[in-house]
Design a protein around this motif. Sequence first.
Motif, short mmCIF file in Angstrom:
data_model
loop_
_atom_site.label_atom_id
_atom_site.label_comp_id
_atom_site.label_asym_id
_atom_site.label_seq_id
_atom_site.Cartn_x
_atom_site.Cartn_y
_atom_site.Cartn_z
N ILE A 1 -9.33 3.96 -1.04
CA ILE A 1 -8.86 3.77 -2.46
C ILE A 1 -8.07 2.84 -2.75
N TYR A 2 -8.44 2.02 -3.45
CA TYR A 2 -7.81 0.54 -3.69
C TYR A 2 -6.90 1.21 -5.18
N ALA A 3 -5.51 1.33 -4.80
CA ALA A 3 -4.97 1.56 -6.22
C ALA A 3 -3.36 1.62 -5.89
N ASP A 4 -2.44 1.42 -6.83
CA ASP A 4 -1.10 1.29 -6.78
C ASP A 4 -0.39 2.55 -6.98
N LEU A 5 0.42 3.02 -6.00
CA LEU A 5 1.23 4.11 -6.10
C LEU A 5 2.36 4.24 -7.37
N GLY A 6 2.53 3.01 -7.79
CA GLY A 6 3.58 2.80 -8.83
C GLY A 6 2.79 3.27 -10.20
N ASP A 7 1.46 3.59 -10.06
CA ASP A 7 0.69 3.84 -11.48
C ASP A 7 0.42 5.35 -11.43
N PRO A 8 1.18 6.34 -11.91
CA PRO A 8 1.18 7.65 -12.18
C PRO A 8 -0.36 8.23 -12.71
N LYS A 9 -0.86 7.43 -13.42
CA LYS A 9 -2.19 7.91 -14.12
C LYS A 9 -3.23 7.92 -13.07
N ALA A 10 -3.27 6.50 -12.22
CA ALA A 10 -4.15 6.28 -11.16
C ALA A 10 -4.11 7.41 -9.93
N ASN B 1 -2.89 -0.53 -2.10
CA ASN B 1 -2.83 -1.60 -3.15
C ASN B 1 -3.14 -2.96 -2.52
N LEU B 2 -3.19 -3.02 -1.12
CA LEU B 2 -3.48 -4.23 -0.46
C LEU B 2 -2.59 -5.37 -0.74
N SER B 3 -1.19 -4.91 -1.10
CA SER B 3 -0.30 -6.06 -1.45
C SER B 3 0.24 -6.38 -0.13
N ARG B 4 0.24 -5.85 0.90
CA ARG B 4 0.55 -6.17 2.37
C ARG B 4 -0.43 -5.82 3.44
N GLY B 5 -1.44 -4.95 3.09
CA GLY B 5 -2.54 -4.53 3.95
C GLY B 5 -3.43 -5.48 4.13
N ASN B 6 -4.33 -4.95 5.00
CA ASN B 6 -5.58 -5.85 5.40
C ASN B 6 -6.82 -5.07 5.38
N ILE B 7 -7.81 -5.12 4.43
CA ILE B 7 -8.95 -4.28 4.19
C ILE B 7 -9.74 -4.58 5.49
N GLY B 8 -9.69 -5.64 6.21
CA GLY B 8 -10.51 -5.64 7.32
C GLY B 8 -10.12 -4.73 8.35
N LYS C 1 -5.26 10.71 -11.18
CA LYS C 1 -6.93 10.66 -11.09
C LYS C 1 -7.27 10.78 -9.72
N ILE C 2 -6.96 10.17 -8.79
CA ILE C 2 -7.34 10.35 -7.55
C ILE C 2 -7.17 11.89 -6.96
N PHE C 3 -6.00 12.68 -7.17
CA PHE C 3 -5.81 13.86 -6.79
C PHE C 3 -6.77 14.52 -7.53
N SER C 4 -7.28 14.52 -8.89
CA SER C 4 -8.17 15.23 -9.67
C SER C 4 -9.41 15.40 -9.12
N GLU C 5 -9.73 13.85 -8.39
CA GLU C 5 -11.07 13.71 -7.96
C GLU C 5 -11.30 13.88 -6.63
N ASN C 6 -10.33 14.46 -5.95
CA ASN C 6 -10.45 14.82 -4.30
C ASN C 6 -9.84 16.06 -4.21
N ALA C 7 -10.25 16.61 -3.04
CA ALA C 7 -9.48 18.04 -2.65
C ALA C 7 -8.61 17.52 -1.27
N PHE C 8 -7.42 17.42 -1.36
CA PHE C 8 -6.58 16.90 -0.31
C PHE C 8 -6.13 18.32 0.40
N ASP C 9 -5.90 18.19 1.94
CA ASP C 9 -5.19 19.31 2.37
C ASP C 9 -3.79 19.07 2.57
N ALA C 10 -3.44 17.62 2.76
CA ALA C 10 -2.29 17.07 2.85
C ALA C 10 -2.00 15.68 2.44
N VAL C 11 -0.94 15.16 2.59
CA VAL C 11 -0.87 13.82 2.22
C VAL C 11 0.05 13.26 3.42
#
Length: 150
Positions: free
Chosen positions: A28-37, A3-10, A40-50
Motif C-alpha cells: 500500500i502506497y501511503a504516507d503515515l503522516g496522513d491520518p485519513k489515509a 510512502n517510498l520517500s526512502r524505500g525501493n519498490i523493486g 482508510k487502510i485500517f477500515s479496508e483491511n483486517a490486521f492481526d498486528a502492526v
Amino acid sequence: MDNLSRGNIGAVKVLQDLFPEPGRLQFIYADLGDPKAVNKIFSENAFDAVMHFAAVAYVGESTLDPLKYYHNITSNTLVVLEAMAAHNVNTLIYSSTCATYGEPDKMPITEDTPQNPINPYGKAKKMAEDIILDFHKNSDMAVMILRLFQ
Ligand SMILES: NC(=O)c1ccc[n+]([C@@H]2O[C@H](COP(=O)([O-])OP(=O)(O)OC[C@H]3O[C@@H](n4cnc5c(N)ncnc54)[C@H](O)[C@@H]3O)[C@@H](O)[C@H]2O)c1
C-alpha cells in the motif's frame, strides 16, 4: 505500507514474485503522516498486528531538520496508535533505536541502561516509545519495542 520517500519498490516486487499467491503480499502506497489515509487502510483491511518500521532514520539529518524527525517519528506513531485503537488492532511491534540510550556511562548496553538520547532522532524515538508504553498501561495492547543497533 510505505510512502517510498526512502524505500525501493523493486524490493517489494522481488518479494511479490517470490510469494505470488493473490493477497499474500499487498503493498500500500501511503504516507503515515496522513491520518485519513491510515484510517482508510485500517477500515479496508483486517490486521492481526502492526509492525511499525516506517520512518526517517539518520542522526545527522535529525540535528539539521529536527521538526521533520519529531513529525515523522513521534507524531506518525501517534497516528498509528490511534488508528489501531479505533480499529481494535491490539498487537504492535515497534522499531526503535539504540540512539535512545545516548552515550551511556557503562558498556555493554543492556535493557536496564538508562535512556538519555542526545539527538532529535533518539529523542523522537524515545518519545514514541513513551507514548506507546503509556497507552499500553491502560489498554489491551500487546507491545514489543525493538531497539535496533546497526
Ligand atoms: N537499519 C538499522 O540499522 C536501524 C537501526 C536502528 C533503528 N532502525 C529503525 O528501523 C526502521 C527501519 O529502518 P531501515 O534502516 O529499514 O530504514 P529504511 O529507510 O530502509 O526504511 C524505512 C522506510 O520507511 C519509509 N517511510 C519513511 N517515512 C514514511 C512515512 N511518513 N510514511 C510511510 N513510509 C515512510 C521509507 O520510504 C522507507 O522505505 C526505522 O524505524 C529505523 O528508525 C533501523
